[in-house]
Write a protein that holds these residues in place. Sequence first.
Motif, PDB file in Angstrom:
ATOM      1  N   ASP A  39      46.996 -22.936 -26.613  1.00 57.48           N
ATOM      2  CA  ASP A  39      48.124 -23.276 -27.496  1.00 57.48           C
ATOM      3  C   ASP A  39      49.365 -22.446 -27.185  1.00 57.48           C
ATOM      4  OD1 ASP A  39      46.597 -25.151 -28.876  1.00 57.48           O
ATOM      5  OD2 ASP A  39      45.816 -23.633 -30.262  1.00 57.48           O
ATOM      6  N   ILE A  40      49.236 -21.473 -26.302  1.00 63.57           N
ATOM      7  CA  ILE A  40      50.358 -20.589 -25.966  1.00 63.57           C
ATOM      8  C   ILE A  40      50.773 -20.815 -24.517  1.00 63.57           C
ATOM      9  CG2 ILE A  40      51.127 -18.192 -25.745  1.00 63.57           C
ATOM     10  CD1 ILE A  40      49.150 -17.457 -27.940  1.00 63.57           C
ATOM     11  N   ALA A  41      52.055 -20.967 -24.296  1.00 63.21           N
ATOM     12  CA  ALA A  41      52.566 -21.136 -22.931  1.00 63.21           C
ATOM     13  C   ALA A  41      53.757 -20.221 -22.720  1.00 63.21           C
ATOM     14  CB  ALA A  41      52.979 -22.583 -22.687  1.00 63.21           C
ATOM     15  N   LYS A  42      53.828 -19.633 -21.531  1.00 64.09           N
ATOM     16  CA  LYS A  42      54.986 -18.836 -21.146  1.00 64.09           C
ATOM     17  C   LYS A  42      56.034 -19.804 -20.611  1.00 64.09           C
ATOM     18  CE  LYS A  42      55.610 -14.230 -19.225  1.00 64.09           C
ATOM     19  NZ  LYS A  42      55.073 -13.211 -18.306  1.00 64.09           N
ATOM     20  N   VAL A  43      57.256 -19.709 -21.117  1.00 62.77           N
ATOM     21  CA  VAL A  43      58.300 -20.690 -20.811  1.00 62.77           C
ATOM     22  C   VAL A  43      59.334 -20.064 -19.873  1.00 62.77           C
ATOM     23  CG1 VAL A  43      60.087 -22.165 -21.795  1.00 62.77           C
ATOM     24  CG2 VAL A  43      57.948 -21.804 -23.037  1.00 62.77           C
ATOM     25  N   TYR A  44      59.748 -20.830 -18.855  1.00 65.13           N
ATOM     26  CA  TYR A  44      60.693 -20.332 -17.856  1.00 65.13           C
ATOM     27  C   TYR A  44      61.893 -21.261 -17.742  1.00 65.13           C
ATOM     28  CZ  TYR A  44      56.858 -17.310 -16.363  1.00 65.13           C
ATOM     29  OH  TYR A  44      55.842 -16.377 -16.327  1.00 65.13           O
ATOM     30  N   SER A  45      62.991 -20.696 -17.278  1.00 64.36           N
ATOM     31  CA  SER A  45      64.227 -21.467 -17.092  1.00 64.36           C
ATOM     32  C   SER A  45      64.114 -22.435 -15.918  1.00 64.36           C
ATOM     33  CB  SER A  45      65.383 -20.498 -16.838  1.00 64.36           C
ATOM     34  OG  SER A  45      66.552 -21.177 -16.459  1.00 64.36           O
ATOM     35  N   VAL A  46      64.705 -23.622 -16.085  1.00 62.56           N
ATOM     36  CA  VAL A  46      64.878 -24.558 -14.965  1.00 62.56           C
ATOM     37  C   VAL A  46      66.214 -24.212 -14.312  1.00 62.56           C
ATOM     38  CG1 VAL A  46      65.056 -26.976 -14.267  1.00 62.56           C
ATOM     39  CG2 VAL A  46      63.584 -26.342 -16.203  1.00 62.56           C
ATOM     40  N   ASN A  47      66.180 -23.615 -13.135  1.00 61.92           N
ATOM     41  CA  ASN A  47      67.398 -23.097 -12.501  1.00 61.92           C
ATOM     42  C   ASN A  47      68.103 -24.091 -11.592  1.00 61.92           C
ATOM     43  OD1 ASN A  47      67.043 -20.571 -13.676  1.00 61.92           O
ATOM     44  ND2 ASN A  47      65.821 -19.809 -11.963  1.00 61.92           N
ATOM     45  N   ALA A  48      67.366 -25.048 -11.035  1.00 57.54           N
ATOM     46  CA  ALA A  48      67.963 -25.937 -10.033  1.00 57.54           C
ATOM     47  C   ALA A  48      67.288 -27.306 -10.083  1.00 57.54           C
ATOM     48  CB  ALA A  48      67.818 -25.337  -8.634  1.00 57.54           C
ATOM     49  N   ILE A  49      68.103 -28.353  -9.927  1.00 59.19           N
ATOM     50  CA  ILE A  49      67.628 -29.732  -9.832  1.00 59.19           C
ATOM     51  C   ILE A  49      68.363 -30.386  -8.664  1.00 59.19           C
ATOM     52  CG2 ILE A  49      67.492 -31.994 -10.949  1.00 59.19           C
ATOM     53  CD1 ILE A  49      67.466 -30.549 -13.651  1.00 59.19           C
ATOM     54  N   SER A  50      67.618 -30.987  -7.743  1.00 57.00           N
ATOM     55  CA  SER A  50      68.231 -31.647  -6.584  1.00 57.00           C
ATOM     56  C   SER A  50      67.622 -33.028  -6.405  1.00 57.00           C
ATOM     57  CB  SER A  50      68.013 -30.819  -5.308  1.00 57.00           C
ATOM     58  OG  SER A  50      68.611 -29.544  -5.411  1.00 57.00           O
ATOM     59  N   PHE A  51      68.466 -34.024  -6.129  1.00 58.60           N
ATOM     60  CA  PHE A  51      67.995 -35.388  -5.910  1.00 58.60           C
ATOM     61  C   PHE A  51      67.871 -35.681  -4.419  1.00 58.60           C
ATOM     62  CE2 PHE A  51      68.856 -35.859 -10.333  1.00 58.60           C
ATOM     63  CZ  PHE A  51      68.025 -36.897 -10.739  1.00 58.60           C
ATOM     64  N   HIS A  52      66.789 -36.360  -4.060  1.00 59.26           N
ATOM     65  CA  HIS A  52      66.579 -36.767  -2.678  1.00 59.26           C
ATOM     66  C   HIS A  52      67.610 -37.832  -2.314  1.00 59.26           C
ATOM     67  CE1 HIS A  52      64.653 -38.450   0.912  1.00 59.26           C
ATOM     68  NE2 HIS A  52      63.963 -37.330   0.983  1.00 59.26           N
ATOM     69  N   PRO A  53      68.310 -37.692  -1.177  1.00 57.23           N
ATOM     70  CA  PRO A  53      69.422 -38.604  -0.860  1.00 57.23           C
ATOM     71  C   PRO A  53      69.001 -40.045  -0.582  1.00 57.23           C
ATOM     72  CG  PRO A  53      68.955 -37.165   0.995  1.00 57.23           C
ATOM     73  CD  PRO A  53      68.136 -36.660  -0.147  1.00 57.23           C
ATOM     74  N   GLN A  54      67.743 -40.276  -0.249  1.00 56.31           N
ATOM     75  CA  GLN A  54      67.293 -41.625   0.099  1.00 56.31           C
ATOM     76  C   GLN A  54      66.371 -42.242  -0.948  1.00 56.31           C
ATOM     77  OE1 GLN A  54      65.525 -41.137   3.989  1.00 56.31           O
ATOM     78  NE2 GLN A  54      67.499 -41.178   5.049  1.00 56.31           N
ATOM     79  N   HIS A  55      65.450 -41.446  -1.466  1.00 59.27           N
ATOM     80  CA  HIS A  55      64.425 -42.013  -2.340  1.00 59.27           C
ATOM     81  C   HIS A  55      64.803 -42.014  -3.821  1.00 59.27           C
ATOM     82  CE1 HIS A  55      62.040 -42.195   1.180  1.00 59.27           C
ATOM     83  NE2 HIS A  55      61.751 -40.907   1.243  1.00 59.27           N
TER      84      HIS A  55
END
Length: 365
Positions: A262-278
Amino acid sequence: MSGIFGGGASASTTAPSTTGDTSKDVEVPQSQLPEDSISDLMFNPTNDCLAVASWDKKVRIYEMANTGPAGKWLFACKNVALCCAWSKDGLRLAAGDSDGFINIVDFSTSPATGEVTPLQFKAHEQAVKCIRWFQTGGKDYLATGSWDKTVKYWDLQTANPVATLQCAERVYSMDVKDHLLVVATAERHIHMVNLNDPSKIYKTITSPLKWQTRVVSCFADASGFAVGSIEGRCAIQYVEDKDTSLNFSFKCHRQQDPANRDIAKVYSVNAISFHPQHGTFSTAGSDGTFHFWDKDAKHRLKGYPEVGGSITATGFSRNGDIFAYAISYDWSKGFAGNNPTYPTKLKLHPVVGDECKPRPGSKKR
């Protein structure tokens, strides 16, 4: 590019497995790395060069050669280099720094290799946190987002911006795809701008995520964007109201407590990148992991093991066959959390097989 990665063998031959393999990832030599945390990176859209901005006030450009990545150019900013971006033709590189300066190098007139001198001018009263090139009316423009709560547009023909966009708060993240500009600010505001009419905000929403926005990234088809927060969540958001039924958010970059589910350690999402083709995308976080996702199938394609430190920046190459990720201190614990032993690394992951391909039957948008 197979020469860099030793033949380009499949990262995973077992199709059902969602665990990715980083054993073939190539590391930039320590002697060519920045001397402080990596703040941003971007591949050139026309060739296999990678620009990397760092807290050591420098921007480095690496060439993807058959023998491996090699440092090709370097230039110094006025202060901490917080962001960098290539022009669409791949000839100019712009970087924003913590003193509010824009630093621009035109590589069509620069030496073949070595240290180069940028054109520098004061653009904002506070730090330039985000920078992107775009085209409209057949001309190139530069958009700069700052902690002074403005986005400014530059044609680089004069010392003054051609237009200024007043934002709701300090600009934290910004991305451009075709004629879509998305600006994420403090206090969870998100502005959407049609770059055919860049001096007006087309729409403003409050982030669907409850905690501070860390990153925004536009879809490959410019119909929407992904948002990442400091609280281990990612949201998929479409621009037009007719597509609101497609919006959703999901948990990521969390570690379950083995003693208590029931307990989770939570971390920041620092980067998101989209694949140029798919049209698929990556998330990377303070937990030191990265993942590939199919937003249309609402499915994780691959998850990769922890890499030894926070991932601060990511990007796909122009063809989507290389995924670059930077490992360095992300300042999530402030000045006190940094120490000289924290790793700074730059790695290149060969994208092979079905790692980034959408699931069969999922609609590509």
